[in-house]
Write a protein that holds these residues in place. Structure first.
Motif, PDB file in Angstrom:
ATOM      1  N   VAL A   1     -26.268  -3.186   2.574  1.00  0.00           N
ATOM      2  CA  VAL A   1     -26.480  -2.284   1.915  1.00  0.00           C
ATOM      3  C   VAL A   1     -27.633  -3.839   1.182  1.00  0.00           C
ATOM      4  O   VAL A   1     -29.246  -4.077   1.344  1.00  0.00           O
ATOM      5  CB  VAL A   1     -26.223  -1.639   1.341  1.00  0.00           C
ATOM      6  N   GLY A   2     -26.327  -4.229   0.680  1.00  0.00           N
ATOM      7  CA  GLY A   2     -26.932  -5.433  -0.354  1.00  0.00           C
ATOM      8  C   GLY A   2     -28.317  -6.706   1.300  1.00  0.00           C
ATOM      9  O   GLY A   2     -29.088  -7.561   0.923  1.00  0.00           O
TER      10      GLY A   2
ATOM     11  N   ARG B   1     -32.012  -5.371   1.951  1.00  0.00           N
ATOM     12  CA  ARG B   1     -33.225  -6.332   0.428  1.00  0.00           C
ATOM     13  C   ARG B   1     -33.789  -7.589   1.785  1.00  0.00           C
ATOM     14  O   ARG B   1     -34.795  -7.988   0.616  1.00  0.00           O
ATOM     15  CB  ARG B   1     -32.732  -5.981  -0.478  1.00  0.00           C
TER      16      ARG B   1
ATOM     17  N   GLN C   1     -20.127  -2.434   5.040  1.00  0.00           N
ATOM     18  CA  GLN C   1     -21.280  -1.518   4.775  1.00  0.00           C
ATOM     19  C   GLN C   1     -21.837  -1.593   3.188  1.00  0.00           C
ATOM     20  O   GLN C   1     -23.083  -2.361   3.360  1.00  0.00           O
ATOM     21  CB  GLN C   1     -21.034  -0.105   4.513  1.00  0.00           C
ATOM     22  N   TYR C   2     -21.192  -2.096   3.136  1.00  0.00           N
ATOM     23  CA  TYR C   2     -21.065  -2.585   1.521  1.00  0.00           C
ATOM     24  C   TYR C   2     -22.440  -3.904   1.184  1.00  0.00           C
ATOM     25  O   TYR C   2     -23.539  -3.704   1.168  1.00  0.00           O
ATOM     26  CB  TYR C   2     -20.259  -3.234   0.103  1.00  0.00           C
TER      27      TYR C   2
END
Lengths: 266, 310
Positions: free
Chosen positions: A27-28, A31, A23-24
């Motif tokens: 999230v990146g 972008r 998930q981390y």
């Protein structure tokens, strides 16, 4: 009330910690995906046009009874998977250890080394799969796929992705400077792409080089992937190919785990 | 819950790296609710000790229990209840301030909805609410530090480990960090910090150990340490000329102890003003005279000065 209860609950390690790591990474990726998405459409389109249509025009008789474009597309798919897998497991891994030191932050939380590796590789796998799916879509639309079996090229791409991303992770985690990463492209990715049967049959190579090509994980994925897009049987046995790629993935996993452990647990 | 048992208990704790011993058989007990400091110069073994307590560095010898558990066997379970603020920032510069907190909260199994609430609260606590949706990269050093502290609190930890929390910050940023840490301490959070700033240790620590060369050379509250290892007051004298040395022999009779620094002489005495009168009576005329109370700096000078001579 429930909110309060949830907040009071003592935090423990996440139930599936690797999923929190994935998930981390997502999230990146949220972008930056736009730029990546464009190139993952553009790249297959351009390569199919350039190599298939452009170079193919000079190859009148085709290869193995099919047009050059149709022959090459399965291999190009596999080599795209290779490129994405290696790109996503070189600098991102190196940077997470050397520059942002994100892995150290993750390890200070209740994540184990295995969770960090698994989360990173899961993200690489997702990137490989989406790129391969886009490639398949574009080439399908361009009429370069001869068989519905072509969808099987996706799991092949995923397996190849793991087979190369895992050892690359280990390599990037061990690298003492980022110039080692560029070497990997020069001495592994480019030669593999050129000589592992993507653009011409490995059988055209002299015997010694031929065995080098067979040793690369890419050739095994190319043979499977090409069989899928053409709807024919691969040159080698399917089981043999799968086992060989799985061995790379498993061996790579062990190396990656050991390499990251050495950096994080000191 | 028993308060009697220390949250962190080390006996004969050793950390060896190939060729040298970073931590050499230290005994430490940190009790619930206290602010405990490791004070010492670079290379004293503070960070190595912190990493062992943070369960990311297995001890080479001795015994270590954290929250009653074994850091090697129960690492993830212990880390779930720790907050760690490392010496160097380990934030993701590409993510926003808020995203850094939320993604980190997920590692502790905190549901996304709760994580959002926690993030908002913590950003308020460290005064970063206004920057919540900006990327981390352009933030100042002090802001990044406060974000790192907020991140260390995201799991409502029982122990917060702070490795050099204000190193590299300007005075204003340091004071803001101290304020927040002091507030945490008031709330009963157990703080363990390393520092080589004496004022930081004096401000924040209920109890501390002074480390030098991998060993603990003194232990106690800042006040007790000062009482034990220094005099009540210090007179700082600066004389004209290249060297301060010639004045030392004359001053030695006046105080309990004299320390010579390159630019000044420290005279350790119970009564500073009285000592200044005596200095003048000896016919000495320093350029500068400063009378102050003893601090941890003096304790440290005393303790490590002695080891250097040994």
């Amino acid at each position: 009330m429930t909110q309060l209860a949830a907040r009071r609950a003592r935090p423990g390690p996440a139930r599936v910690p690797a999923l929190a790591v994935l998930q981390y990474h997502l999230v990146g990726y949220r972008r930056t995906w736009r730029g990546g998405a464009l190139s993952s459409f553009l790249l297959p389109t351009l390569t199919v046009l350039g190599f298939g249509v452009g170079v193919g025009a000079y190859i009148d008789q085709g290869v193995d009874g099919v047009s050059y474009l149709e022959w090459i597309v399965g291999g190009l798919l596999a080599s795209t998977a290779l490129q994405v897998a290696i790109a996503e497991s070189t600098w991102p891994v190196y940077s997470s250890l050397q520059w942002t030191k994100i892995y150290f932050a993750q390890h200070a939380a209740p994540l184990r080394v295995a969770d960090i590796v698994a989360g990173q590789l899961a993200f690489v796998l997702l990137r490989v799969l989406t790129s391969a799916a886009v490639f398949l879509l574009v080439t399908g639309v361009l009429g370069a796929l001869r068989s519905p079996w072509a969808v099987l090229a996706l799991p092949v791409a995923a397996l190849l992705g793991l087979a190369v991303a895992a050892p690359t992770f280990a390599y990037a985690a061990t690298a003492s400077s980022d110039s080692w990463l560029a070497l990997l492209f020069r001495f592994a990715v480019i030669p593999m792409t050129l000589f592992a049967g993507v653009f011409f049959p490995v059988e055209s190579l002299p015997v010694g080089l031929r065995w080098l090509a067979y040793a690369t994980p890419l050739w095994h994925a190319v043979d499977l992937s090409r069989a899928a897009t053409l709807g024919t049987a691969p040159v080698w046995s399917v089981t043999g190919h799968l086992l060989y790629l799985a061995a790379w993935a498993a061996g790579g996993w062990l190396l990656a785990h050991r390499a990251l452990r050495r950096r994080l647990v000191v | 819950m028993t308060t009697a048992q220390p949250l962190i208990q080390a006996r004969g704790l050793v950390k060896r790296f190939s060729g040298f011993t970073a931590v050499n058989a230290i005994d430490v007990a940190v009790r619930a609710g206290e602010a405990f400091g490791f004070l010492g110069p670079n290379g004293a073994g503070k960070s190595s000790t912190m990493r062992m307590i943070g369960c990311v560095s297995p001890p080479s010898g001795g015994e270590l229990r954290i929250l009653g558990m074994d850091p090697v066997r129960d690492g993830p379970a212990i880390r779930a209840r720790l907050g760690v603020c490392p010496q160097l920032d380990t934030l993701d510069p590409e993510l926003t301030v808020r995203e850094n907190l939320i993604t980190y909260a997920r590692y502790f199994g905190i549901p996304r909805r709760v994580a959002r609430l926690r993030a908002a609260e913590l950003l308020d606590f460290v005064q970063l609410s206004e920057r919540a949706d900006s990327k981390v990269e352009p933030l100042s050093g002090g802001m990044k530090r406060r974000l790192t502290i907020a991140r260390a609190l995201v799991n409502e930890p029982e122990i917060v480990l702070l490795d050099e929390p204000t190193t590299g910050l300007d005075p204003q940023a340091r004071h803001l960090v101290w304020e927040r840490l002091f507030q945490l301490k008031q709330q009963g959070v157990t703080l363990v910090l390393t520092t080589h700033y004496m004022d930081e240790a004096e401000q924040l620590c209920d109890r501390l150990v002074v480390m030098d060369g991998g060993r603990i050379v003194a232990e106690g509250s800042p006040r007790v340490l000062i009482e034990q290892h220094s005099t009540r007051e210090v007179v700082e004298l600066r004389f004209a000329g290249e060297s301060q040395e010639p004045f030392v022999s004359k001053l030695e009779q006046l105080g309990e102890r004299v320390e010579v620094l390159p630019d000044r002489i420290l005279l350790y005495v119970p009564d500073g003003d009285a000592a200044v009168v005596e200095v003048t009576a000896l016919g000495l005329h320093p350029l500068n005279v400063l009378v102050r109370r003893s601090g941890l700096e003096d304790v440290f000078l005393h303790l490590t000065g002695r080891t250097l001579i040994d």
